[in-house]
Design a protein around this motif. Structure first.
Motif, PDB file in Angstrom:
ATOM      1  N   ALA A  30       2.046  -8.381   2.962  1.00  0.00           N
ATOM      2  CA  ALA A  30       2.921  -7.308   1.968  1.00  0.00           C
ATOM      3  C   ALA A  30       4.113  -7.009   2.757  1.00  0.00           C
ATOM      4  CB  ALA A  30       1.656  -5.908   1.076  1.00  0.00           C
ATOM      5  N   LEU A  31       3.330  -6.690   3.725  1.00  0.00           N
ATOM      6  CA  LEU A  31       4.799  -5.334   5.369  1.00  0.00           C
ATOM      7  C   LEU A  31       5.730  -6.893   5.163  1.00  0.00           C
ATOM      8  CD1 LEU A  31       3.108  -3.407   7.695  1.00  0.00           C
ATOM      9  CD2 LEU A  31       4.313  -3.269   5.783  1.00  0.00           C
ATOM     10  N   ILE A  32       5.586  -8.154   5.853  1.00  0.00           N
ATOM     11  CA  ILE A  32       6.145  -9.219   5.581  1.00  0.00           C
ATOM     12  C   ILE A  32       7.190  -8.933   4.637  1.00  0.00           C
ATOM     13  CG2 ILE A  32       6.399 -12.154   6.278  1.00  0.00           C
ATOM     14  CD1 ILE A  32       3.685 -11.676   7.586  1.00  0.00           C
ATOM     15  N   LEU A  33       6.962  -9.780   3.112  1.00  0.00           N
ATOM     16  CA  LEU A  33       7.111  -9.311   2.742  1.00  0.00           C
ATOM     17  C   LEU A  33       8.168  -8.656   1.440  1.00  0.00           C
ATOM     18  CD1 LEU A  33       4.927 -11.816   0.255  1.00  0.00           C
ATOM     19  CD2 LEU A  33       6.637 -12.688   1.459  1.00  0.00           C
ATOM     20  N   GLY A  34       8.210  -7.124   2.089  1.00  0.00           N
ATOM     21  CA  GLY A  34       8.121  -5.944   2.058  1.00  0.00           C
ATOM     22  C   GLY A  34       7.796  -5.129   0.763  1.00  0.00           C
ATOM     23  N   VAL A  71       3.577   2.469   1.325  1.00  0.00           N
ATOM     24  CA  VAL A  71       2.232   2.344   0.572  1.00  0.00           C
ATOM     25  C   VAL A  71       1.319   1.973   1.930  1.00  0.00           C
ATOM     26  CG1 VAL A  71       0.057   2.291  -0.710  1.00  0.00           C
ATOM     27  CG2 VAL A  71       2.078   2.919  -1.729  1.00  0.00           C
ATOM     28  N   VAL A  72       1.721   0.588   1.488  1.00  0.00           N
ATOM     29  CA  VAL A  72       0.865   0.295   2.365  1.00  0.00           C
ATOM     30  C   VAL A  72       0.278   0.014   4.210  1.00  0.00           C
ATOM     31  CG1 VAL A  72       0.456  -2.179   4.206  1.00  0.00           C
ATOM     32  CG2 VAL A  72       1.331  -2.661   1.271  1.00  0.00           C
ATOM     33  N   ALA A  73       1.927   0.877   4.751  1.00  0.00           N
ATOM     34  CA  ALA A  73       1.962   1.346   6.380  1.00  0.00           C
ATOM     35  C   ALA A  73       1.090   2.505   6.248  1.00  0.00           C
ATOM     36  CB  ALA A  73       3.911   1.682   6.339  1.00  0.00           C
ATOM     37  N   ALA A  74       1.033   3.253   5.254  1.00  0.00           N
ATOM     38  CA  ALA A  74       0.180   4.698   5.338  1.00  0.00           C
ATOM     39  C   ALA A  74      -0.706   4.845   5.558  1.00  0.00           C
ATOM     40  CB  ALA A  74       0.570   5.619   4.201  1.00  0.00           C
ATOM     41  N   LEU A  75      -1.339   3.026   4.559  1.00  0.00           N
ATOM     42  CA  LEU A  75      -2.813   2.407   4.580  1.00  0.00           C
ATOM     43  C   LEU A  75      -3.116   2.379   6.344  1.00  0.00           C
ATOM     44  CD1 LEU A  75      -3.535   0.927   1.002  1.00  0.00           C
ATOM     45  CD2 LEU A  75      -3.991   3.347   2.365  1.00  0.00           C
ATOM     46  N   LEU A  76      -2.342   1.347   6.845  1.00  0.00           N
ATOM     47  CA  LEU A  76      -2.605   0.739   7.666  1.00  0.00           C
ATOM     48  C   LEU A  76      -2.545   1.471   8.772  1.00  0.00           C
ATOM     49  CD1 LEU A  76      -0.226  -2.695   7.604  1.00  0.00           C
ATOM     50  CD2 LEU A  76      -2.973  -2.537   8.269  1.00  0.00           C
ATOM     51  N   VAL A  77      -1.471   2.767   8.617  1.00  0.00           N
ATOM     52  CA  VAL A  77      -1.727   4.160   9.930  1.00  0.00           C
ATOM     53  C   VAL A  77      -3.035   4.395  10.463  1.00  0.00           C
ATOM     54  CG1 VAL A  77      -1.174   6.654  10.297  1.00  0.00           C
ATOM     55  CG2 VAL A  77       0.387   4.762  10.442  1.00  0.00           C
ATOM     56  N   ALA A  78      -3.551   5.085   8.740  1.00  0.00           N
ATOM     57  CA  ALA A  78      -4.677   5.356   8.998  1.00  0.00           C
ATOM     58  C   ALA A  78      -5.971   4.147   9.292  1.00  0.00           C
ATOM     59  CB  ALA A  78      -5.150   5.847   7.370  1.00  0.00           C
ATOM     60  N   ASP A  79      -5.839   2.693   8.779  1.00  0.00           N
ATOM     61  CA  ASP A  79      -6.916   1.880  10.020  1.00  0.00           C
ATOM     62  C   ASP A  79      -6.490   2.490  11.278  1.00  0.00           C
ATOM     63  OD1 ASP A  79      -7.600  -0.182  11.042  1.00  0.00           O
ATOM     64  OD2 ASP A  79      -6.232  -1.169   9.832  1.00  0.00           O
ATOM     65  N   ALA A 124       2.288   3.647  15.215  1.00  0.00           N
ATOM     66  CA  ALA A 124       3.611   4.360  15.832  1.00  0.00           C
ATOM     67  C   ALA A 124       4.201   3.240  14.591  1.00  0.00           C
ATOM     68  CB  ALA A 124       3.622   4.799  16.975  1.00  0.00           C
ATOM     69  N   ALA A 125       4.670   2.474  14.595  1.00  0.00           N
ATOM     70  CA  ALA A 125       5.380   1.210  14.179  1.00  0.00           C
ATOM     71  C   ALA A 125       5.193   1.178  12.784  1.00  0.00           C
ATOM     72  CB  ALA A 125       5.304  -0.187  14.636  1.00  0.00           C
ATOM     73  N   ALA A 126       3.816   1.716  12.001  1.00  0.00           N
ATOM     74  CA  ALA A 126       3.777   1.632  10.776  1.00  0.00           C
ATOM     75  C   ALA A 126       3.900   2.970  10.362  1.00  0.00           C
ATOM     76  CB  ALA A 126       2.059   0.972  10.244  1.00  0.00           C
ATOM     77  N   PHE A 127       3.954   3.670  10.987  1.00  0.00           N
ATOM     78  CA  PHE A 127       4.369   4.826  10.603  1.00  0.00           C
ATOM     79  C   PHE A 127       5.443   5.108  10.043  1.00  0.00           C
ATOM     80  CE2 PHE A 127       5.929   9.908  11.976  1.00  0.00           C
ATOM     81  CZ  PHE A 127       5.215  10.412  10.483  1.00  0.00           C
ATOM     82  N   VAL A 128       6.986   4.397  10.773  1.00  0.00           N
ATOM     83  CA  VAL A 128       8.373   4.537  10.906  1.00  0.00           C
ATOM     84  C   VAL A 128       8.065   3.762   9.653  1.00  0.00           C
ATOM     85  CG1 VAL A 128      10.526   3.176  11.410  1.00  0.00           C
ATOM     86  CG2 VAL A 128       8.949   4.044  13.228  1.00  0.00           C
ATOM     87  N   LEU A 129       7.658   2.595   9.316  1.00  0.00           N
ATOM     88  CA  LEU A 129       8.057   2.150   7.416  1.00  0.00           C
ATOM     89  C   LEU A 129       7.302   3.296   6.967  1.00  0.00           C
ATOM     90  CD1 LEU A 129       7.148  -1.647   9.135  1.00  0.00           C
ATOM     91  CD2 LEU A 129       9.094  -0.485   8.876  1.00  0.00           C
ATOM     92  N   ALA A 130       6.154   3.690   6.844  1.00  0.00           N
ATOM     93  CA  ALA A 130       5.753   4.369   6.151  1.00  0.00           C
ATOM     94  C   ALA A 130       6.916   5.256   5.582  1.00  0.00           C
ATOM     95  CB  ALA A 130       4.667   4.996   6.591  1.00  0.00           C
ATOM     96  N   LEU A 131       7.415   6.311   6.958  1.00  0.00           N
ATOM     97  CA  LEU A 131       8.743   6.713   6.279  1.00  0.00           C
ATOM     98  C   LEU A 131       9.815   5.989   5.932  1.00  0.00           C
ATOM     99  CD1 LEU A 131       8.932   9.334   9.289  1.00  0.00           C
ATOM    100  CD2 LEU A 131       7.897   9.334   7.010  1.00  0.00           C
ATOM    101  N   THR A 132      10.674   5.300   6.578  1.00  0.00           N
ATOM    102  CA  THR A 132      11.685   4.480   6.483  1.00  0.00           C
ATOM    103  C   THR A 132      11.716   3.691   5.232  1.00  0.00           C
ATOM    104  OG1 THR A 132      11.031   2.224   7.678  1.00  0.00           O
ATOM    105  CG2 THR A 132      12.860   4.828   8.673  1.00  0.00           C
ATOM    106  N   GLY A 133      10.882   2.943   4.804  1.00  0.00           N
ATOM    107  CA  GLY A 133      10.293   1.895   3.149  1.00  0.00           C
ATOM    108  C   GLY A 133      11.086  -0.012   4.455  1.00  0.00           C
TER     109      GLY A 133
END
Length: 144
Positions: A67-71, A76-84, A113-122
């Protein structure tokens, strides 16, 4: 390149590389270790409900990475990966110090941290999120 193009390129590169790494870890849990092996490893590491956690985390990492590769549903996905990664950090790696070769947390901290950045930026402009929802970034990113 202008700032907008640089930001688009940076977010896209981060999303693709991070997605690849998460997908690889999910794939590893299914194919190299197997779900049964991952459940056993999680149990030995002291992860609660390892029988449930292992397949959930394997699916999250594999499907979430794709999902991240495709955007797709990036925030949502990034936030779940942060929790992971927070779970991996505090339940498994924190006690081993920084370095990954000693079982430490450097990789999970960086991935989180990288997932957190994507959770914030989209997802950025080059993404399925942009095509479907017409937004490339969060309101927070617009302010930056």
């Amino acid at each position: 390149m202008n700032q907008s193009s640089l930001t688009t390129t940076a977010i896209t590169a981060l999303r693709i590389v991070l997605g690849f790494l998460f997908a690889a870890h999910g794939w590893q849990k299914f194919n190299e270790w197997t779900i049964a092996g991952t459940q056993t490893a999680f149990s030995q590491m002291g992860i609660p409900a390892a029988e449930v956690a292992a397949p959930v985390i394997a699916v999250l990492e594999l499907a979430g990475g794709i999902a991240l590769i495709l955007g797709v549903l990036t925030r949502v996905v990034a936030a779940l990966l942060v929790a992971d990664m927070l779970g991996a950090l505090f339940l498994v790696h924190a006690g081993a110090g920084v370095y990954a070769d000693k079982g430490g947390y450097e990789l999970v901290l960086l991935l989180g941290a990288a997932a957190f950045v994507l959770a914030l930026t989209g997802a950025g402009r080059v993404s399925v999120d942009r095509a479907l929802f017409g937004r490339s970034q969060s309101k927070l990113a617009v302010l930056a």
